[in-house]
Structures are given as structure tokens and as C-alpha cells.
Design a protein around this motif. Structure first.
Motif, mmCIF file in Angstrom:
data_model
loop_
_atom_site.group_PDB
_atom_site.id
_atom_site.type_symbol
_atom_site.label_atom_id
_atom_site.label_comp_id
_atom_site.label_asym_id
_atom_site.label_seq_id
_atom_site.Cartn_x
_atom_site.Cartn_y
_atom_site.Cartn_z
ATOM 1 N N ILE A 19 0.865 -1.177 0.000
ATOM 2 C CA ILE A 19 0.000 0.000 0.000
ATOM 3 C C ILE A 19 0.904 1.231 0.000
ATOM 4 N N VAL A 20 0.513 2.273 -0.726
ATOM 5 C CA VAL A 20 1.266 3.535 -0.745
ATOM 6 C C VAL A 20 0.340 4.644 -0.236
ATOM 7 N N PRO A 21 0.405 4.955 1.080
ATOM 8 C CA PRO A 21 -0.459 5.994 1.640
ATOM 9 C C PRO A 21 0.074 7.412 1.455
ATOM 10 N N VAL A 22 1.382 7.541 1.109
ATOM 11 C CA VAL A 22 2.008 8.851 0.953
ATOM 12 C C VAL A 22 2.938 8.797 -0.257
ATOM 13 N N GLY A 23 2.817 9.772 -1.141
ATOM 14 C CA GLY A 23 3.689 9.837 -2.308
ATOM 15 C C GLY A 23 3.116 9.078 -3.485
ATOM 16 N N GLU A 24 4.006 8.658 -4.380
ATOM 17 C CA GLU A 24 3.602 7.943 -5.595
ATOM 18 C C GLU A 24 4.722 6.994 -5.995
ATOM 19 N N VAL A 25 4.380 5.719 -6.145
ATOM 20 C CA VAL A 25 5.379 4.695 -6.459
ATOM 21 C C VAL A 25 4.835 3.807 -7.575
ATOM 22 N N THR A 26 5.668 3.566 -8.592
ATOM 23 C CA THR A 26 5.322 2.643 -9.663
ATOM 24 C C THR A 26 5.963 1.293 -9.372
ATOM 25 N N PHE A 27 5.150 0.247 -9.432
ATOM 26 C CA PHE A 27 5.605 -1.127 -9.213
ATOM 27 C C PHE A 27 5.583 -1.867 -10.539
ATOM 28 N N ILE A 28 6.664 -2.585 -10.819
ATOM 29 C CA ILE A 28 6.764 -3.430 -11.994
ATOM 30 C C ILE A 28 6.873 -4.861 -11.491
ATOM 31 N N LEU A 29 5.984 -5.717 -11.968
ATOM 32 C CA LEU A 29 5.990 -7.130 -11.594
ATOM 33 C C LEU A 29 6.288 -7.944 -12.841
ATOM 34 N N PHE A 30 7.066 -9.014 -12.673
ATOM 35 C CA PHE A 30 7.409 -9.891 -13.796
ATOM 36 C C PHE A 30 7.262 -11.337 -13.352
ATOM 37 N N ASP A 31 6.575 -12.119 -14.185
ATOM 38 C CA ASP A 31 6.303 -13.526 -13.885
ATOM 39 C C ASP A 31 7.214 -14.419 -14.724
ATOM 40 N N ASP A 32 8.129 -15.125 -14.065
ATOM 41 C CA ASP A 32 8.964 -16.104 -14.782
ATOM 42 C C ASP A 32 8.683 -17.531 -14.315
ATOM 43 N N ARG A 33 7.521 -17.731 -13.659
ATOM 44 C CA ARG A 33 7.161 -19.070 -13.180
ATOM 45 C C ARG A 33 6.788 -19.943 -14.384
ATOM 46 N N GLU A 34 7.520 -21.018 -14.582
ATOM 47 C CA GLU A 34 7.340 -21.877 -15.761
ATOM 48 C C GLU A 34 5.946 -22.478 -15.871
ATOM 49 N N ASN A 35 5.294 -22.796 -14.773
ATOM 50 C CA ASN A 35 3.968 -23.424 -14.799
ATOM 51 C C ASN A 35 2.821 -22.423 -14.727
ATOM 52 N N SER A 36 3.124 -21.145 -14.850
ATOM 53 C CA SER A 36 2.107 -20.102 -14.744
ATOM 54 C C SER A 36 1.447 -19.850 -16.096
ATOM 55 N N ASN A 37 0.163 -19.508 -16.064
ATOM 56 C CA ASN A 37 -0.542 -19.103 -17.291
ATOM 57 C C ASN A 37 -0.093 -17.729 -17.777
ATOM 58 N N SER A 38 0.645 -16.997 -16.940
ATOM 59 C CA SER A 38 1.081 -15.648 -17.302
ATOM 60 C C SER A 38 2.609 -15.532 -17.377
ATOM 61 N N VAL A 39 3.281 -16.654 -17.639
ATOM 62 C CA VAL A 39 4.745 -16.652 -17.710
ATOM 63 C C VAL A 39 5.217 -15.615 -18.737
ATOM 64 N N ASN A 40 6.252 -14.872 -18.370
ATOM 65 C CA ASN A 40 6.875 -13.810 -19.171
ATOM 66 C C ASN A 40 6.033 -12.540 -19.292
ATOM 67 N N ASN A 41 4.947 -12.425 -18.531
ATOM 68 C CA ASN A 41 4.141 -11.203 -18.524
ATOM 69 C C ASN A 41 4.676 -10.206 -17.502
ATOM 70 N N PHE A 42 4.515 -8.926 -17.840
ATOM 71 C CA PHE A 42 4.779 -7.826 -16.922
ATOM 72 C C PHE A 42 3.443 -7.226 -16.497
ATOM 73 N N PHE A 43 3.424 -6.638 -15.316
ATOM 74 C CA PHE A 43 2.288 -5.840 -14.862
ATOM 75 C C PHE A 43 2.862 -4.601 -14.199
ATOM 76 N N THR A 44 2.345 -3.443 -14.576
ATOM 77 C CA THR A 44 2.813 -2.162 -14.050
ATOM 78 C C THR A 44 1.640 -1.440 -13.420
ATOM 79 N N ILE A 45 1.870 -0.900 -12.225
ATOM 80 C CA ILE A 45 0.835 -0.091 -11.568
ATOM 81 C C ILE A 45 1.502 0.986 -10.725
ATOM 82 N N THR A 46 0.910 2.160 -10.738
ATOM 83 C CA THR A 46 1.368 3.251 -9.886
ATOM 84 C C THR A 46 0.357 3.421 -8.765
#
Length: 149
Positions: free
Chosen positions: A65-92
């Protein structure tokens, strides 16, 4: 808001209650999606235009949680058995985009601060910090264009 593109990531809209003497920011209740138990809660900060990461927890579920300021998070999935392998997700996250980001074990994450004053991050984790359950790598080891963030 972009659709969550990584399996297991939960994005929860949080309540902010305006009060004349000071506002109330909800974070997490034990009945919420993403609550896997309580290990510890901690705050961290990141300076404007600084980037922290990449790291991946092997056991810990994070609730960010970001209650003060502004932070961008980048997530990357390299789990071989995942349905989203090699996907990125970005959120501020910020008070004006007030969500809880739940990140399960096995997802790489990095983040960048934007506010010139304070960027404050709260993590409600399901286990206590254990240095042996974290993998860290250099930023250039996962190809991502940080200049647009």
C-alpha cells in the motif's frame, strides 16, 4: 486501470475516509482477499527517480500500500507453470490511486519513486522477514524500459 496480467496478483480498491481532523486510510483486514496470515508489517521509503529491485520472495506474500507519495511497481512472472509466464504488470500506487497490491511468492518486483518529498510504502506480509527466502538480481538482468516510468 490496466487489467492485471499476472496470475495470482490481486488488486484491491481501498477506502479513504475524509475527516476534518485527519483522514483515515484503510489497509487490510483479516477477512480480505490476499490475507494469508500475519508475519510482519513494515514501512519503507524510496526517493524520487530511484529504483529498487529486482527481488523475488520464495515464501512471502506481500500486501503493498502507498499511503504517501507515488510509487510505480513493476511485476514480472517467470514461473514456468504459470498461465502468465513472461508477462509484466505495471501499476502506480498513491493516495489518488489507492489500492492494495497483493503479490504472491515467485513474482519478481521492482519499484520507482516519483514524489520529490516522501514516498512511503507499507507491506503487510504473511511471514516474518527471512533473508534466505529472497532472491535479488541487478536491474539489467530483466529487460524493462524504465525511462517511461
Amino acid at each position: 486501470m490496466d487489467k492485471v496480467s499476472i496470475e495470482g496478483i490481486v488488486l484491491t480498491d481501498l477506502k479513504m475516509i475524509n475527516h476534518p481532523q485527519g483522514d483515515i486510510y484503510h489497509a487490510m483486514k483479516k477477512g480480505d482477499d490476499g490475507f494469508e496470515g500475519f508475519g510482519e508489517a513494515y514501512f519503507s521509503t524510496i526517493k524520487e527517480n530511484e529504483i529498487k529491485g529486482w527481488k523475488k520472495h520464495l515464501k512471502m506474500t506481500m500486501n503493498i500500500i502507498v499511503p504517501v507519495g507515488e510509487v510505480t511497481f513493476i511485476l514480472f512472472d517467470d514461473r514456468e507453470n504459470s498461465n502468465s509466464v513472461n508477462n509484466f504488470f505495471t501499476i502506480t500506487l498513491s493516495p489518488s490511486n489507492y489500492y492494495r497490491l497483493t503479490v504472491p511468492p515467485g513474482i519478481w518486483h521492482a519499484f520507482k519513486g516519483h514524489n520529490h518529498d516522501l514516498n512511503l510504502i507499507l507491506d503487510v506480509a504473511d511471514i516474518e522477514h527471512q533473508p534466505d527466502e529472497i532472491i535479488r538480481i541487478e536491474l539489467d538482468e530483466i529487460s524493462f524500459n524504465w525511462s517511461n516510468q
